[in-house]
Enzyme design. Structure first.
Site, short mmCIF file in Angstrom:
data_model
loop_
_atom_site.label_atom_id
_atom_site.label_comp_id
_atom_site.label_asym_id
_atom_site.label_seq_id
_atom_site.Cartn_x
_atom_site.Cartn_y
_atom_site.Cartn_z
N GLU A 63 0.87 -1.35 -0.09
CA GLU A 63 0.01 -0.02 0.15
C GLU A 63 0.83 1.33 -0.09
O GLU A 63 0.60 2.42 -0.63
CB GLU A 63 -0.79 0.06 1.31
CG GLU A 63 -1.89 -0.97 1.19
CD GLU A 63 -1.48 -2.39 1.58
OE1 GLU A 63 -2.27 -3.27 1.23
OE2 GLU A 63 -0.55 -2.62 2.02
N PRO A 269 12.37 -12.46 -1.92
CA PRO A 269 11.29 -12.92 -0.92
C PRO A 269 10.33 -11.76 -0.52
O PRO A 269 10.59 -10.61 -0.45
CB PRO A 269 11.89 -13.70 0.19
CG PRO A 269 13.43 -13.86 -0.05
CD PRO A 269 13.75 -12.71 -1.02
N GLY A 310 11.76 -2.30 -0.63
CA GLY A 310 11.19 -1.31 -1.39
C GLY A 310 12.33 -1.18 -2.79
O GLY A 310 12.22 -0.31 -3.36
N ASN A 335 1.90 -8.22 -7.73
CA ASN A 335 1.90 -7.20 -9.01
C ASN A 335 2.74 -7.50 -10.23
O ASN A 335 3.84 -7.17 -10.22
CB ASN A 335 2.00 -5.94 -8.16
CG ASN A 335 1.42 -4.75 -9.22
OD1 ASN A 335 1.21 -5.06 -10.40
ND2 ASN A 335 1.64 -3.56 -8.79
N PRO A 336 2.27 -7.88 -11.28
CA PRO A 336 3.20 -8.05 -12.50
C PRO A 336 3.40 -6.46 -13.23
O PRO A 336 4.16 -6.79 -14.24
CB PRO A 336 2.37 -8.89 -13.41
CG PRO A 336 0.86 -8.71 -13.26
CD PRO A 336 0.79 -8.23 -11.68
N LEU A 337 3.00 -5.62 -12.83
CA LEU A 337 3.27 -4.27 -13.56
C LEU A 337 4.74 -3.80 -13.28
O LEU A 337 5.22 -2.87 -13.88
CB LEU A 337 2.07 -3.06 -12.99
CG LEU A 337 0.69 -3.55 -13.55
CD1 LEU A 337 -0.15 -2.46 -13.04
CD2 LEU A 337 0.52 -3.40 -15.09
#
Length: 426
Positions: A63, A269, A310, A335-337
């Protein structure tokens, strides 16, 4: 409200019965100690200005990453306000402090009436903005009593959560009336949110903020890995979960045995608490490997453990092909983006229900490859072998990424309008 009374009685009963266990965890486990005084509302967030406050809450790392551009645009559009940001998890807290500055980042209070009340007294926010679906009854009820608008951005209800929400909609209906504005990721999410009690006229579809993710470009990890991987083609396996690393290591060994060119596997991971377990797997594998957190001397490494927070989104740019984890087993995917934004061909398992709104358009555009465990190694080999086909998959994935952007601006427009309306009533 009767539902809130029963909720608090149940909450207090759980706290009372579980007090010895919670005390043990606090004394023995760092993540339960971190931010404890803030979680109890006993330590005030150290904001640096006296401007009116907008409180934005993001649970964890995912998030925090999703709201990065939203925070920047809100600051540009509302310079007269101070943004205060809270998280629930320690990893989310660390990333938020790094991205947005420690002085305005704090732990969200536990959903106890006195803790919530103290934080609201300290901040006196003009609005509370929740990322995704953080619906805490006492927090929402307290905001409603104080006349504080509550907006939900990037709102969604996953397939996994939907049966539970639907079963308890009698409970949620009263609680969710406190929401002023709900900005959903998709039409399906909007329908589900309205079905469990969000006022239908307040629910709008603005799209997925994660479609607007933009990497910060090269960071220290990218520069380091670029040197370490010199002369090798890189496979980046991101957001992996327990069991997937063993499959990836076996696939890597098959690829390395078949190919003349040198390869490198970067494993990231999903959960930091698993870094040591994955390090043990790499040690047992017989591969030459190193950690990101202990910058190695340049050498001939087969694998790198990305044991940092990050940095993965930027590291994907080094990949000849990327695998997005949490997807080989029934975990809902990630998330594949993040790799698609670089035009990197993306491989993913068949479990992607948490990101269906993203994956389905990519499948339709043939901009992602969906595989099972047995197909993983052959698929990776095909992408490494046929560079033209890999580039085409990457191009199509990037095109989907570009076409579905814009959620941030739609979200900002809706929030600014709501905040300006509030200024007119003061």
């Amino acid at each position: 409200m009767m539902v809130l009374l029963f909720y608090n009685l149940a909450l207090f009963a759980v706290l009372l019965v579980g007090a010895p266990w919670w005390l043990f965890l606090i004394l023995t486990t760092r993540k339960y100690r971190d931010g404890l005084w803030e979680r109890l509302g006993l330590r005030r967030p150290q904001l640096q200005s006296r401007r009116p406050v907008l409180w934005l809450h993001a649970v964890s790392v995912g998030e925090v990453l999703a709201i990065g551009r939203l925070v920047k645009r809100l600051e540009e559009c509302l310079p007269g306000y101070e943004l205060a940001l809270s998280t629930t998890t320690r990893t989310g807290q660390e990333l938020a402090r790094e991205r947005f500055g420690a002085s305005r980042v704090f732990y969200c209070p536990l959903d106890l009436p006195w803790a919530v009340g103290r934080v609201l007294n300290q901040l006196n926010p003009r609005i509370l903005i929740l990322a995704e679906t953080e619906f805490w009854p006492n927090l929402l009820s307290s905001c409603r009593r104080r006349g504080i608008p509550v907006a939900v951005v990037n709102a969604r209800i996953s397939d996994r959560s939907w049966p539970r929400y639907r079963m308890l909609k009698w409970l949620w209906k009263g609680i969710l009336r406190a929401l002023t504005l709900v900005l959903a990721q998709s039409e399906d999410d909007a329908l589900r949110l309205a079905a469990i009690g969000c006022p239908a006229g307040r629910v709008h579809v603005t799209g997925n903020l994660k479609f607007d993710l933009r990497s910060a470009g090269e960071n220290e990890a990218v520069r380091l890995l670029r040197k370490v991987a010199a002369g090798r083609r890189v496979i980046v396996a991101g957001s992996t979960l327990d069991g997937e690393e063993e499959i990836l290591l076996q696939a890597w060994k098959e690829l390395a045995a078949q190919r003349q060119e040198k390869l490198m596997l970067v494993i990231a991971p999903r959960h930091p608490e698993r870094f040591e377990a994955v390090a043990a797997l790499l040690q047992q594998s017989g591969l030459a490997w190193c950690r990101r957190s202990l910058p190695p001397e340049l050498g001939d490494y087969d694998a790198v453990l990305l044991d940092s927070i990050g940095e993965l989104a930027s590291v994907y740019q080094l990949a000849a092909v990327a695998f997005v984890g949490g997807s080989l087993f029934d975990e809902g995917g990630h998330n594949p983006l993040e790799p698609a934004q670089f035009g990197v061909p993306v491989v993913m398992g068949r479990s992607f229900e948490n990101f269906r709104a993203i994956v389905k358009p990519m499948i339709g555009a043939r901009g992602i490859l969906i595989v099972n465990e047995e197909q993983l190694a052959p698929c990776l080999a095909g992408m490494l072998e046929d560079r033209g086909a890999a580039a085409e998959v990457g191009r199509r994935g990037r095109a989907v990424f570009d076409q579905l952007s814009g959620a941030t601006e739609r979200t900002v427009d809706a929030l600014v309008s709501l905040i300006r309306q509030g200024e007119g009533t003061q």
